[in-house]
Every structure is written in structure tokens, then in C-alpha cells.
Design an enzyme around this catalytic site. Sequence first.
Site, short mmCIF file in Angstrom:
data_model
loop_
_atom_site.label_atom_id
_atom_site.label_comp_id
_atom_site.label_asym_id
_atom_site.label_seq_id
_atom_site.Cartn_x
_atom_site.Cartn_y
_atom_site.Cartn_z
N ASP A 134 -4.93 -7.31 -103.62
CA ASP A 134 -4.76 -7.05 -105.04
C ASP A 134 -3.86 -5.81 -105.17
O ASP A 134 -3.64 -5.08 -104.19
CB ASP A 134 -6.12 -6.80 -105.68
CG ASP A 134 -6.02 -6.44 -107.15
OD1 ASP A 134 -5.30 -7.14 -107.89
OD2 ASP A 134 -6.66 -5.44 -107.56
N ASP A 147 -3.34 -3.53 -108.63
CA ASP A 147 -3.81 -2.48 -109.53
C ASP A 147 -5.26 -2.11 -109.24
O ASP A 147 -6.15 -2.96 -109.26
CB ASP A 147 -3.67 -2.93 -110.99
CG ASP A 147 -2.22 -3.13 -111.37
OD1 ASP A 147 -1.46 -2.16 -111.31
OD2 ASP A 147 -1.85 -4.27 -111.70
#
Length: 226
Positions: free
Chosen positions: A17, A19
Site C-alpha cells: 500500500d 498512503d
Amino acid sequence: MTAGLELAVRPQAVIFDMDGLMLDSERALLGCLAQAGAEAGHDLPQAFLLSLIGSSDALTRQRIAGQIGADAVDGLLRASYARYDVLVAAGVPHRPGIVELLELLAAHGVPRAVATSTRRPLALRKLESAGLLGYFEHVATSSDVAHPKPAPDIYLLAARSLGVDPRHCLALEDSPTGVRAALAAGMTVVQVPDLLEPDAGVRALGHAIAGSLHDVRGLLQPLLSA
């Protein structure tokens, strides 16, 4: 904090991922929303802002509209994104341990991809300005799939782009939404929480939870060196 922190076998690929996991961008963006909201006289409580973490752009817009009214959404988002763009251009700060982890994986030839709910143009700008884009063979974004997280589409695309069966991929996530997406894709998941601590419902999903990316590196080091 660690829970169930172990891996049985070396992963054939690692999917990240972006953020809140690699970049300290959740804190920055929520701060921009709070500042823009305060200037416009909108009430955006901290609990509401935290509820946006992991949401797609469309869902974020929908939730903000429910909070302040549909007519005010465009102005608020314009003001907050203008602030955020300045931060992105300067390079969003890294989450601790990300470079060391990426260097370890690169040194051992482990394929790497990004799976992010951010739209492609902004995702590439953020990774480039943060100096992380070159570590990845592929970047899968919400621009590239029909259904955002918590649907598995972004993770399945990332695995497919690397030519690795999702069952042999390790996914690293910070948010409950992302964890559910990666688990739905059939991946092994390690969560490294940022602003949201996993509640009982998230812990019941049965994945591993690590206190930091340094912990994840320590988990992988012996498997890669074997």
C-alpha cells in the site's frame, strides 16, 4: 505491537500500500482537509476525518458531502488539495523503515509492486517526489480497476502485473480497508497501523499485525537469507 507476526515461507513478491504505509501522507492530507474546513467554517471532527482513511476518492467525496452538504464539497476539496499539492511537490515524508525494507527486498531480488487507492497521476507524483518510484516494477491504482478497496481488484492487478500467484504474495497495509482488500485477493497480509489502531473486528480477520516496518524487515530477513 505485534500479533501473529510470523511467515512460514519466503514470499515470491511483496505488494505495498502507499498512503500511511510507505508515506506519511494520511496525516498530511487529513491536516489539509481540517485546515481548509476550518477556514470555510465547516465542522470536520477528528473521528470523521479518521473514518476517511483507506477510502477511494469517490467514497471520500460522498462522505464529506454527507458531513457538510453536497454544494460545499467541491470548494473544500479544491482548497485542501491545493495545500496538499504543495506538500507532495516537496516530497511527502517516509514512514519509518520503508527505505531499509525496500533495499532488503531489492538486494534479494524479490519483485515489488504498489497497490493504492490513490488515482494514478497523483500516486506517481507522490512516489516520484518521495524518491520511491524506482523501487517498484509496477504501480496499480484505483484508476486501473473497476472496484476500489476493500474489493480485491487492485491487489489482484498488482500480482498479475508481476506474474505471481496472489497466494504467494505478501501484502503490507496500514488500514482496515486495505487489509480486507488484500485478504480478499488471497494474499498473506501484515498490517502496520498508522493513524487507526485495529479494533476487535479487524484483529478477528486473523492476519499479522506489526508495530513498524522495521519489524517487517526483521520478519523477512531470515527468510530471505536462508
